[in-house]
Design an enzyme around this catalytic site. Structure first.
Site, PDB file in Angstrom:
ATOM      1  N   GLU A 183      -6.120  -6.394  -7.247  1.00  0.00           N
ATOM      2  CA  GLU A 183      -6.142  -7.154  -5.993  1.00  0.00           C
ATOM      3  C   GLU A 183      -5.714  -6.274  -4.818  1.00  0.00           C
ATOM      4  O   GLU A 183      -6.334  -6.288  -3.752  1.00  0.00           O
ATOM      5  CB  GLU A 183      -5.187  -8.360  -6.082  1.00  0.00           C
ATOM      6  CG  GLU A 183      -5.534  -9.380  -7.169  1.00  0.00           C
ATOM      7  CD  GLU A 183      -4.869  -9.087  -8.502  1.00  0.00           C
ATOM      8  OE1 GLU A 183      -4.758  -7.898  -8.884  1.00  0.00           O
ATOM      9  OE2 GLU A 183      -4.462 -10.050  -9.177  1.00  0.00           O
TER      10      GLU A 183
ATOM     11  N   CYS B 217       1.094  -9.699  -6.816  1.00  0.00           N
ATOM     12  CA  CYS B 217      -0.172  -9.743  -6.076  1.00  0.00           C
ATOM     13  C   CYS B 217      -0.243 -10.954  -5.152  1.00  0.00           C
ATOM     14  O   CYS B 217      -0.881 -10.890  -4.106  1.00  0.00           O
ATOM     15  CB  CYS B 217      -1.347  -9.736  -7.039  1.00  0.00           C
ATOM     16  SG  CYS B 217      -1.593  -8.095  -7.741  1.00  0.00           S
TER      17      CYS B 217
HETATM   18  C1  AOF Z   1      -2.121  -5.288 -14.086  1.00  0.00           C
HETATM   19  N1  AOF Z   1      -3.147  -5.028 -13.251  1.00  0.00           N
HETATM   20  O1  AOF Z   1      -4.635  -5.606 -11.768  1.00  0.00           O
HETATM   21  C2  AOF Z   1      -3.225  -7.278 -12.693  1.00  0.00           C
HETATM   22  C3  AOF Z   1      -2.158  -7.550 -13.607  1.00  0.00           C
HETATM   23  O2  AOF Z   1       4.094  -4.390 -14.814  1.00  0.00           O
HETATM   24  P1  AOF Z   1       3.190  -4.759 -13.719  1.00  0.00           P
HETATM   25  O3  AOF Z   1       3.890  -5.020 -12.418  1.00  0.00           O
HETATM   26  O4  AOF Z   1       2.077  -3.759 -13.510  1.00  0.00           O
HETATM   27  O5  AOF Z   1       2.567  -6.180 -14.078  1.00  0.00           O
HETATM   28  C4  AOF Z   1       1.791  -6.344 -15.235  1.00  0.00           C
HETATM   29  C5  AOF Z   1       1.344  -7.773 -15.321  1.00  0.00           C
HETATM   30  O6  AOF Z   1       0.670  -8.197 -14.156  1.00  0.00           O
HETATM   31  C6  AOF Z   1       0.342  -7.988 -16.452  1.00  0.00           C
HETATM   32  O7  AOF Z   1       0.998  -8.247 -17.660  1.00  0.00           O
HETATM   33  C7  AOF Z   1      -0.445  -9.198 -15.987  1.00  0.00           C
HETATM   34  O8  AOF Z   1       0.248 -10.373 -16.358  1.00  0.00           O
HETATM   35  C8  AOF Z   1      -0.385  -9.114 -14.467  1.00  0.00           C
HETATM   36  N2  AOF Z   1      -1.675  -8.773 -13.808  1.00  0.00           N
HETATM   37  N3  AOF Z   1      -1.662  -6.514 -14.265  1.00  0.00           N
HETATM   38  O9  AOF Z   1      -1.625  -4.386 -14.689  1.00  0.00           O
HETATM   39  C9  AOF Z   1      -3.716  -5.941 -12.528  1.00  0.00           C
HETATM   40  N4  AOF Z   1      -3.789  -8.221 -11.944  1.00  0.00           N
HETATM   41 ZN    ZN Z   2      -0.856  -8.280  -9.865  1.00  0.00          ZN
END
Ligand code: AOF
Ligand code: ZN
Length: 319
Positions: free
Chosen positions: A54, A89
């Site tokens: 995003e 996001c």
């Molecule tokens: C991702 N990429 O594009 C989206 C995710 O550890 P973080 O902050 O990178 O968060 C990971 C979590 O974020 C993942 O388990 C999922 O639930 C959410 N969405 N994660 O790595 C993305 N949109």
């Molecule tokens: Zn995210």
């Protein structure tokens, strides 16, 4: 706004660029669309710790089309609403003042599941789920790993019409056609680890690497009860991707899960596939049925049907 299937497929394809590289995070893709449904910004998640899809799409829109108003953010996975390695996001969407969000799959991660709608509604942002099966397919390995800690295991086996099995890395003369080898080669590019038994390494000396683009994140895994493996085998001596050795299939799969691997592809041999199956660790069988009969002949001398032009058949069965 209605979305064409072509747009949704293009978005899933964009997300797929991250497959095999994002562990333990999911591959995700996002489009920013204008009021006519034209894509004015796009982005995908490249690696854990890097921007979520995003945020990438919003940055792309601001860079390339700053004067065009954003109408909708279309994303393969429900946006996250709690910060983790990176910021939430939903905060980025609120800051960018995008009025609508449509996501193609609910987030299996309990930390974020079904939370985006409410968070965004507080800020007057409409958020809805538009179920699209290919987007759910794409994150099957992530869903298994984030809910159980275990990787999604795909076992690939090639088989002749008379039921003889050989490993994909073995004698390519009979195992599968060039076209199907290309298809299974593509699968190697989408997984986190490729696993084989010790016998396959001793007999076939495979590289266990994708034939196309190199993926430094891919890990090679050898399961060998005896641990007697030739040190000069390609997997140990080519200086390329890391190779892990385990004595036991169950221990291997568990440890790979602990290391954040979401998708493990087992390419043989039969002994390893059997251990995985007996332990209930197989999520998906990919059987390549080859139009050949080996009978009592040696593998390289199989009777080939259709002058070698009849294609292999892929049978995908889920456990
Ligand atoms: C991702 N990429 O594009 C989206 C995710 O550890 P973080 O902050 O990178 O968060 C990971 C979590 O974020 C993942 O388990 C999922 O639930 C959410 N969405 N994660 O790595 C993305 N949109
Ligand atoms: Zn995210």
């Amino acid at each position: 706004m209605e979305f064409s299937t072509a747009t949704l497929k293009a978005l899933v394809d964009l997300a797929r660029k991250g497959e095999g590289r994002t562990r333990p995070n999911p591959p995700v893709g996002a489009f920013v669309l204008d009021a006519q449904g034209v894509v004015v910004g796009k982005g995908y998640h490249r690696r854990a710790g890097m921007n979520h899809a995003e945020v990438e799409a919003i940055a792309d829109w601001k860079k390339r089309n700053p004067k065009v108003a954003a109408h909708t953010l279309l994303v393969t996975l429900e946006p996250c609403s709690r910060p983790g390695r990176v910021g939430a996001c939903t905060d980025a969407i609120i800051a960018a003042e995008i009025p609508r969000v449509v996501y193609l799959c609910r987030d299996p991660n309990p930390k974020n599941r079904d939370k985006a709608k409410r968070t965004l509604a507080h800020h007057g942002i409409e958020c809805r789920h538009l179920k699209f099966a290919p987007a759910e397919e794409l994150i099957r390995p992530f869903a298994k790993h984030v809910t159980t800690g275990m990787p999604y295991v795909t076992v690939k086996l090639a088989m002749s019409l008379d039921g003889r099995i050989a490993d994909s890395c073995g004698d390519a003369r009979w195992v599968s056609s060039e076209k199907s080898r290309k298809r299974t080669g593509e699968l190697r590019e989408r997984v986190d680890a490729i696993m084989v038994g010790g016998e396959t390494v001793r007999r076939d000396n495979p590289s266990l690497l994708p034939h196309g683009k190199a993926n430094p994140h891919l890990v090679r895994v050898v399961v060998s009860k005896s641990g007697k493996l030739p040190p000069d085998a390609q997997v140990f001596s080519d200086g390329k991707n890391e190779t892990l050795v385990y004595r036991d299939a169950v221990e291997a799969v568990r440890d790979l899960g602990r290391r954040g691997m979401m998708h493990v592809l087992c390419e043989g041999g039969l002994k390893l596939a059997t251990s995985l199956a007996e332990s209930g660790l197989v999520d998906e069988w990919l059987t390549v049925l080859c139009p050949k009969v080996i009978g009592t002949r040696r593998i390289g001398e199989a009777v080939v049907f259709g002058g070698g032009k009849t294609e292999d058949v892929f049978v995908c069965s889920r456990a």
